[in-house]
Design an enzyme around this catalytic site. Structure first.
Site, PDB file in Angstrom:
ATOM      1  N   GLU B  47       0.792  -1.231   0.000  1.00 46.42           N
ATOM      2  CA  GLU B  47       0.000   0.000   0.000  1.00 46.42           C
ATOM      3  C   GLU B  47       0.826   1.284   0.000  1.00 46.42           C
ATOM      4  O   GLU B  47       0.293   2.361  -0.197  1.00 46.42           O
ATOM      5  CB  GLU B  47      -1.006  -0.002   1.159  1.00 46.42           C
ATOM      6  CG  GLU B  47      -0.409   0.011   2.556  1.00 46.42           C
ATOM      7  CD  GLU B  47      -0.194  -1.391   3.115  1.00 46.42           C
ATOM      8  OE1 GLU B  47      -0.084  -2.344   2.319  1.00 46.42           O
ATOM      9  OE2 GLU B  47      -0.112  -1.519   4.352  1.00 46.42           O
ATOM     10  N   ASN B  48       2.141   1.165   0.211  1.00 45.62           N
ATOM     11  CA  ASN B  48       2.947   2.380   0.085  1.00 45.62           C
ATOM     12  C   ASN B  48       3.163   2.754  -1.375  1.00 45.62           C
ATOM     13  O   ASN B  48       3.683   3.829  -1.661  1.00 45.62           O
ATOM     14  CB  ASN B  48       4.282   2.221   0.806  1.00 45.62           C
ATOM     15  CG  ASN B  48       5.086   1.056   0.285  1.00 45.62           C
ATOM     16  OD1 ASN B  48       4.559  -0.035   0.078  1.00 45.62           O
ATOM     17  ND2 ASN B  48       6.350   1.287   0.046  1.00 45.62           N
TER      18      ASN B  48
END
Lengths: 232, 218
Positions: B47-48
């Site tokens: 998700e980064n």
């Protein structure tokens, strides 16, 4: 329009005690490290910092925490910083923890002229306390408001004199949204090139969002969790 | 015998389906990537800001600009793509990711999950977990059935601050595979050599036990 300033001192002019700052980066990846070092030098205090993380004890925003320059942090994850956890649990530091996706979207909304939006994230948790709930498509959502900042400070790989930015790898993270949400946005870049050098097809952040751009003097780019695999 | 972390990851990997985009949380979930079944293609989202996450780099090839959500150095596979955090959570909230695997401190029989905070003791923050559990249709929790003191973490009601409500569908613990539905846990499989009695004794929440409970095939 030329956005170039000579150095970090010039870039950060006008940042004062009590201001709200956004700082790009995820962990130590894609953080504006030259600007953070300068904030320590300037000694500005009572800052509200909006940043996904708070660095580690001796790097990134951890440096500002050590000097007690931060009054309030708005973040999603602070697990790697013992001093942060200590200041928060002792009540010295005000902390607003919000879901990572909501943080990203609140910054994007702030820059995009959207005052608030509904999201399912956090419904039924303490994050939802005091927030309006509405049902859409049979599912509860909570109202989250936009975030903006007096100054947003972002870090890019390449930038041109117009302020157009290109990021590298996962160092992009929060930088593009925060660039949009600053009243004044400062970009520190590894490479600063003349307008026309970057292919307009591959620019990530258009220069309209950037007021000042400078080439960072040095980038340490510290790795937080060096993880490797064995060669067979 | 109870499964170790790798055993849990291996069992969860059996849930993967060809063509899925999958988000793996920090800890045991990360290990799932080591056990992708043969003949199946999945893409890992972190998700980064990466889709198409590859294995850890060889020593000397670490890139500080290329990490996963656990801040570990990683590599990118062919066809990978990088994006900003708003786009990343658009993929998650918009349900473009087919499976989320994450860890938990507690899960309740209503599918509530707690994994981000112990008041007064441990405050790390929720990171992307609240967005993930609120949005994903398909969430598998990887966890230990009980804590070190032998107290169940699979409960009638969570005692810790919640990360999300009514969202967990399946749990793979060191002892069992459980489904969560209709306000109860349902025992689906047991770890090799682990008795139904042991699982029952370490499950505080209501547990439906069928007549025959197969052993996991791992």
């Amino acid at each position: 329009m030329n956005k170039v300033v000579n150095n970090v001192e010039e870039a950060l002019t006008g940042i004062q005690d009590g201001m709200t700052l956004m700082l790009g980066g995820f962990g130590l990846c894609g953080i504006p490290e030259n600007s953070i070092a300068q904030l320590v030098k300037m000694g500005v205090k009572d800052l509200t910092c909006i940043s996904n993380n708070a660095g580690v004890d001796d790097f990134g925003l951890g440096l500002l925490l050590q000097q007690r320059q931060i009054k309030k942090m708005i973040s999603s994850y602070v697990g790697e910083n013992a001093e942060f956890e200590r200041q928060m649990l002792s009540g010295e530091l005000e902390v607003d923890l919000i879901p990572q996706g909501s943080l990203a979207e609140r910054c994007r909304a702030g820059g995009a002229g959207i005052p608030a939006f509904f999201t399912p994230a956090g419904f039924g948790t303490e994050v939802a306390e005091g927030k309006e709930v509405r049902i859409f498509n049979g599912k509860p959502h909570i109202l989250e408001t936009a975030l903006t900042a007096d100054f947003a400070i972002v870090k890019a790989w390449k930038g041109d004199t117009e302020g157009n930015l290109v990021f590298k790898g996962t160092a992009r993270n929060f930088n593009p949204m925060m660039a949009m949400a600053g009243k004044i946005t400062i970009a520190e870049v590894e490479e600063l090139v003349p307008a026309g050098e970057l292919d307009p097809n591959f620019i990530h952040t258009p220069g309209i969002f950037i007021q000042r751009i400078f080439k960072g003097e040095k980038f340490e780019k510290r790795i937080e969790q060096r993880t490797v695999r064995q060669r067979n | 015998m109870a499964l170790d972390k790798n055993g849990i990851a291996k069992r969860i990997a059996q849930e993967l389906k060809d063509g899925w985009y999958v988000n793996l949380g920090i800890g045991i979930p990360t290990l799932v990537a080591n056990y992708i079944p043969e003949g199946i293609e999945v893409e890992f989202q972190s998700e980064n800001g990466i889709l198409g996450m590859g294995p850890f780099p060889f020593e000397g090839k670490e890139d500080p600009d290329l990490i996963n959500a656990g801040k570990q150095t990683i590599t990118a596979r062919k066809g990978a793509v990088y994006f900003d955090s708003a786009t990343s959570f658009a993929m998650i909230r918009g349900q473009h990711v087919q499976l989320t695997v994450l860890g938990a401190m507690e899960v309740s029989q209503d599918g509530d999950i707690a994994n981000w905070k112990i008041p007064g003791k441990m405050v790390k923050g929720m990171g992307g977990a609240m967005d993930l559990v609120a949005s994903a249709d398909n969430i598998i929790v990887a966890m230990m059935h009980a804590n070190k003191a032998g107290e169940s973490k699979i409960l009638k009601k969570c005692t810790l601050p919640l990360t999300g409500v009514g969202c967990v569908k399946k749990i793979v613990s060191d002892l069992a595979v459980l489904e969560v539905k209709d306000g109860k846990f349902h025992l689906i499989e047991r770890a090799p050599g682990v008795s139904v009695e042991e699982i029952v004794s370490l499950t505080e929440g209501d547990l439906v036990v069928p007549d025959f409970v197969p052993e996991m095939d791992i």
